[in-house]
Structure formats: C-alpha cells, structure tokens
Scaffold this active site. Structure first.
Site, short mmCIF file in Angstrom:
data_model
loop_
_atom_site.label_atom_id
_atom_site.label_comp_id
_atom_site.label_asym_id
_atom_site.label_seq_id
_atom_site.Cartn_x
_atom_site.Cartn_y
_atom_site.Cartn_z
N ARG A 98 -7.05 10.54 2.10
CA ARG A 98 -6.53 9.53 1.17
C ARG A 98 -7.19 9.67 -0.20
O ARG A 98 -6.69 9.11 -1.18
CB ARG A 98 -6.79 8.14 1.73
CG ARG A 98 -6.08 7.85 3.03
CD ARG A 98 -6.60 6.58 3.67
NE ARG A 98 -6.35 5.42 2.84
CZ ARG A 98 -6.96 4.25 3.01
NH1 ARG A 98 -7.88 4.10 3.95
NH2 ARG A 98 -6.67 3.23 2.23
N LYS A 116 -9.43 1.62 -5.71
CA LYS A 116 -10.13 1.13 -4.52
C LYS A 116 -10.94 2.26 -3.88
O LYS A 116 -10.62 3.43 -4.08
CB LYS A 116 -9.12 0.55 -3.52
CG LYS A 116 -8.06 1.54 -2.99
CD LYS A 116 -7.04 0.82 -2.14
CE LYS A 116 -6.10 1.79 -1.47
NZ LYS A 116 -5.04 1.11 -0.71
N HIS A 117 -12.06 1.93 -3.21
CA HIS A 117 -12.60 0.65 -2.77
C HIS A 117 -14.01 0.52 -3.33
O HIS A 117 -14.90 1.25 -2.91
CB HIS A 117 -12.64 0.56 -1.26
CG HIS A 117 -11.34 0.99 -0.59
ND1 HIS A 117 -11.01 2.31 -0.37
CD2 HIS A 117 -10.31 0.25 -0.12
CE1 HIS A 117 -9.84 2.38 0.22
NE2 HIS A 117 -9.39 1.14 0.40
N ASP A 122 0.86 -1.19 0.00
CA ASP A 122 0.00 0.00 0.00
C ASP A 122 0.89 1.23 0.00
O ASP A 122 1.33 1.68 1.06
CB ASP A 122 -0.89 0.04 1.25
CG ASP A 122 -1.96 -1.02 1.24
OD1 ASP A 122 -2.85 -0.94 0.40
OD2 ASP A 122 -1.91 -1.93 2.09
N HIS A 140 -12.41 -1.42 9.13
CA HIS A 140 -11.47 -2.26 9.86
C HIS A 140 -12.10 -2.77 11.15
O HIS A 140 -11.75 -3.85 11.64
CB HIS A 140 -10.20 -1.47 10.21
CG HIS A 140 -9.38 -1.11 9.03
ND1 HIS A 140 -9.58 0.06 8.33
CD2 HIS A 140 -8.36 -1.76 8.41
CE1 HIS A 140 -8.70 0.11 7.33
NE2 HIS A 140 -7.96 -0.98 7.36
N ASP A 151 -10.49 -6.37 -0.35
CA ASP A 151 -9.74 -5.67 0.68
C ASP A 151 -9.27 -6.73 1.68
O ASP A 151 -9.59 -7.91 1.55
CB ASP A 151 -10.63 -4.62 1.35
CG ASP A 151 -9.83 -3.50 2.00
OD1 ASP A 151 -8.61 -3.68 2.21
OD2 ASP A 151 -10.42 -2.45 2.30
N ARG A 188 3.57 2.47 3.05
CA ARG A 188 4.26 1.39 3.75
C ARG A 188 5.77 1.43 3.55
O ARG A 188 6.52 0.96 4.40
CB ARG A 188 3.74 0.03 3.27
CG ARG A 188 2.24 -0.15 3.28
CD ARG A 188 1.62 0.01 4.64
NE ARG A 188 0.22 -0.41 4.62
CZ ARG A 188 -0.67 -0.08 5.53
NH1 ARG A 188 -0.32 0.68 6.55
NH2 ARG A 188 -1.92 -0.51 5.44
#
Length: 437
Positions: free
Chosen positions: A220, A250-251, A151, A263, A336, A159
């Site tokens: 984001r 995404k998403h 990511d 999450h 995901d 990341r």
C-alpha cells in the site's frame, strides 16, 4: 485479513488503517508545484458542476455563517463519520437500527447531525445507484453538506473497485520512479470519485514501508525510500486537488516500521526522534507542502515522540505538538477507524472519542459505538472538559474543507449519465495500462 463490520455477519476488507495547509481555519489545496499538470483525462466540468468562484473573504463568511447557526449537538455531529448500511438513503436496515437507533441512513444522519459518511463495498451496487445514494445522503444532511469519504487507495485497498478503473496500487506506481504518473492516477481516481458524489479519499498512504514483515502497509506504500515516497505523495496530493477531491495523507506519524496490525493489536514504533525525522517525516512534510487537505492518525505507540503509552490518535504531543505546531499543518486531522483494536486497549468508546478531540483530532472516523461516543463528546463540551473554542476549531476546519471543495453552502448533485462517461473511460483505462507497465 477481514474485519466484521456488521452484527448481521457482513464482512469487509480490514485495511482501513483506513480510512491543509492554507487558511488559518483549514485546508485549501493549492494543486500547485513546478511540474506542469498532467493532461486532462476527462471532459471539463460544465459550469453547473464547477464550484462557484468566491473571494477569500466570501469563503470565510460562508464558513462563519454556517458555524454560527449550529447548536452544540450539531457541532459535535459534524465531527463524526460512521459507516451506514443500505444502498439508498431511505433503505431500511436492521443494522442501522441496532447500531444507531434509526432505521435508514437518512434518519441516522438527522439524528446525530452527522458531518460525514464513509462508503464500503456493501453500499455499492452500480453507478446510478451510488449517485442516487450520495445525492440522497446529501439531501438528508440539512443545511450543512456531508463529507462523503471512502478508501480508494487503488491496488489492495479499493472500496469502489466494482465501478472504478482498476489503477495499480502505490507500490507499482512508486516503482516507476515517476511522480507525474502518481499525479495523473490520483487525478483520474479523484475525477471518478467526484462523479459518483464522493468528495474525500482516504489516500495517499504516506508511510515508508521499511519493515518487510509489516502486515498492514506493505504494497500500500509507494516504497521504502523516504525521498521517493515523499515525491510520490506530494504528486498524488496535487492530483487529487486538481480533481476537487480531498486527499488524506496517512498514517501519522508513520506506520511503516511495524510487524503488528493495528486492526488487531497496538503496534509500537521504536524509532528515535532522529530516525523519525529521517524516515517517517519526509512524506508528511511533502504532503503538507503540497496542500494536503487531511492527515490521518495511526493507532500506534511511538515512545520517543510520546512516552505516555497512548496511541498517536489519542496523543496531544503527537497530533497537536508535532503535526500542528512542528510541521505547521492547518487542515483536518482525521483519526483512523475508532473501531480498531489498536485504539481500544485502554479506554471505552466514549472516552476514546473525547481523548481524540483533546489530542487534536477533528474528524472521528467509524466509532465503535456512535451513540456512546457522540453523547460523551456532547457531555465533555457541556462540562467544559472540551472547550467550546476547541470544538469550534474542529468544526471550522471541517467546514472550510467542504467550502474549499465547493460543497458549502450547497453540495452539487452528482449526475448518473456524466458518471457513466467518466468511470472506466478509455482515457483512464489507457492511463491504468501505462501505470501498470
């Protein structure tokens, strides 16, 4: 917020939420468009680094040969992309042993015939180390190279930030109203990833952030205007294609209007079909038109698109009916992360994997229990619940994507010396400063 991804207490940023159109079997991004491509930001690839040119028939033949050699177990393994633990392919880790029954990343890959691996900050120590890791993972993969993903959205979710140029995130780039800037940043990001041996990025975010209380998308996204977000997403897809790194929109079908984090819970999007067409759909249409390689599903309920109450990741009306048939997407559909609570409310970890495949997913990202999920999909194929034709469709799409990026039949080796010259290069740092302004 934080998500625990290791039983030993390892923590990672929990912004995965993550983490093409072309041939009938899969995705071959065109990288086209009317706008002139941005100036090249790194030295051109040497002939050894440039994927060999093949005719369409030769590309198809390579995919068919690879598919024909696989057993059912090997085909099922191609669908999975878990997190592995260690900074080298032969690193012995109790985490790997506890989760997967094998001590090293290389042994996990061999045990489950994995088609992909996703990298997190705990895998990242230095440029030479990451190059050694990705090369080692590829050597462990046997006859079919891996998709190695991460990511790297830039901004809030990055990341590989310890090694890569600090580019602005989507909100900052969207504020410039300049799609060429989005394209250039995506291209430079892709060049740095490819130099490290990473060939798939779970970016760009195609959500339209219309809810100021959104706890998981926010900055984001490129913004709250569907038309502007669509232009930025299409430009980013083309930039990644120019770098020969797979892009993921995404998403799907759109995570922008929620005040629940998938999450930790299961969001419900209350848009009508007409609102979805006007607000959520345009960036995904633009991404598909630009040749996006993959589209990631969202763990959210969208009652006006599917009244069943299942999240989009497990919804055949949404993934197959809407994304495949209505929007005409022919590339890879990725879930995901399957360890997120938004997808684990109703079903166990094995059933989640089976239902995702039946819904239309090709890539099963980060299953909460890989052994259980893998065995459940194998059993579903053996029993006929998942037809062998359906399994072959997904594996063909994944192989086609690998071939399109020059990773089939053999993955090119990353080079630490070249990577050191590409990462945080003067040209990329200048581009980052321009984008920030």
């Amino acid at each position: 917020m934080l998500r625990r991804i290791g039983t030993a207490g390892l923590l990672a940023i929990a912004l995965t939420a993550c983490g093409a159109g072309g041939s009938p079997a899969g995705a071959t991004p065109t990288g086209g468009g009317k706008a002139a491509p941005p100036a090249q930001t790194t030295p051109p690839q040497t002939p050894a680094q440039t994927p060999p040119q093949m005719t369409p028939q030769a590309r198809q033949d390579a995919v068919e040969r690879a598919l024909a050699k696989m057993s059912v177990e090997e085909k099922v393994g191609q669908l999975f992309m878990p997190v592995l633990y260690g900074t080298a392919a032969d690193t012995v880790s109790g985490e790997n042993q506890a989760r997967y029954g094998a001590q090293t990343p290389a042994k996990v890959i061999a045990k489950y015939h994995l088609g992909g691996v996703i990298l997190f900050p705990h895998n990242i120590k230095g440029v030479g180390q990451v190059v050694g890791l990705t090369n080692g993972l590829q050597r462990a993969s046997g006859d079919v190279p891996l998709l190695i993903g991460t990511d790297q959205e830039n901004g809030l979710v990055a990341r590989m930030s310890a090694l890569m140029t600090d580019f602005p995130g989507a909100a900052e780039i969207g504020a410039t109203k300049n799609p060429d800037r989005a394209r250039a940043v995506a291209r430079a990001t892709g060049e740095e990833l490819r130099a490290l041996g990473v060939n798939l990025d779970f970016a760009p975010v195609a959500d339209v952030n219309v809810n100021p209380k959104n706890p998981v998308i926010g900055r984001r996204a490129y913004g709250d205007d569907p038309a502007r977000v669509a232009k930025m997403v299409a430009a980013a897809v083309k930039g990644f294609a120019e770098a020969k790194v797979a892009a993921t929109a995404k998403h799907f079908p759109g995570h922008g209007d929620t005040d629940v984090d998938s999450h930790t819970g299961l969001p419900v999007i209350k848009h009508t079909k007409a609102q979805w067409e006007k607000i959520d759909a345009p960036p995904f249409r633009a991404a598909i038109d630009a040749g996006v390689d993959a589209v990631m599903s969202a763990h959210l309920v969208f009652p006006k698109l599917d009244p069943s109450g299942d999240p989009a990741t497990l919804s055949k009306p949404i993934l197959t009916g809407l994304l495949r048939q209505k929007l005409g997407f022919k590339g890879v559909i990725s879930t995901d992360a399957l360890n997120m609570e938004g997808v684990r409310k109703k079903y166990n970890d094995g059933e989640i994997a089976v239902r995702a495949v039946l819904a239309g997913a090709d890539l099963l990202l980060m299953p909460n229990d890989l052994p259980k999920a893998y065995q459940a999909v194998v059993a579903a194929v053996r029993s006929g619940r998942i037809s062998k034709e359906r399994l072959d469709q997904s594996v063909t799409r994944l192989l086609t994507l690998k071939q399109a990026k020059g990773y089939l039949p053999e993955a090119p080796a990353a080079d630490a010396e070249r990577a050191a010259g590409v990462l945080r290069s003067a040209a990329h740092r200048k581009l980052a400063a321009q984008a920030a302004r």
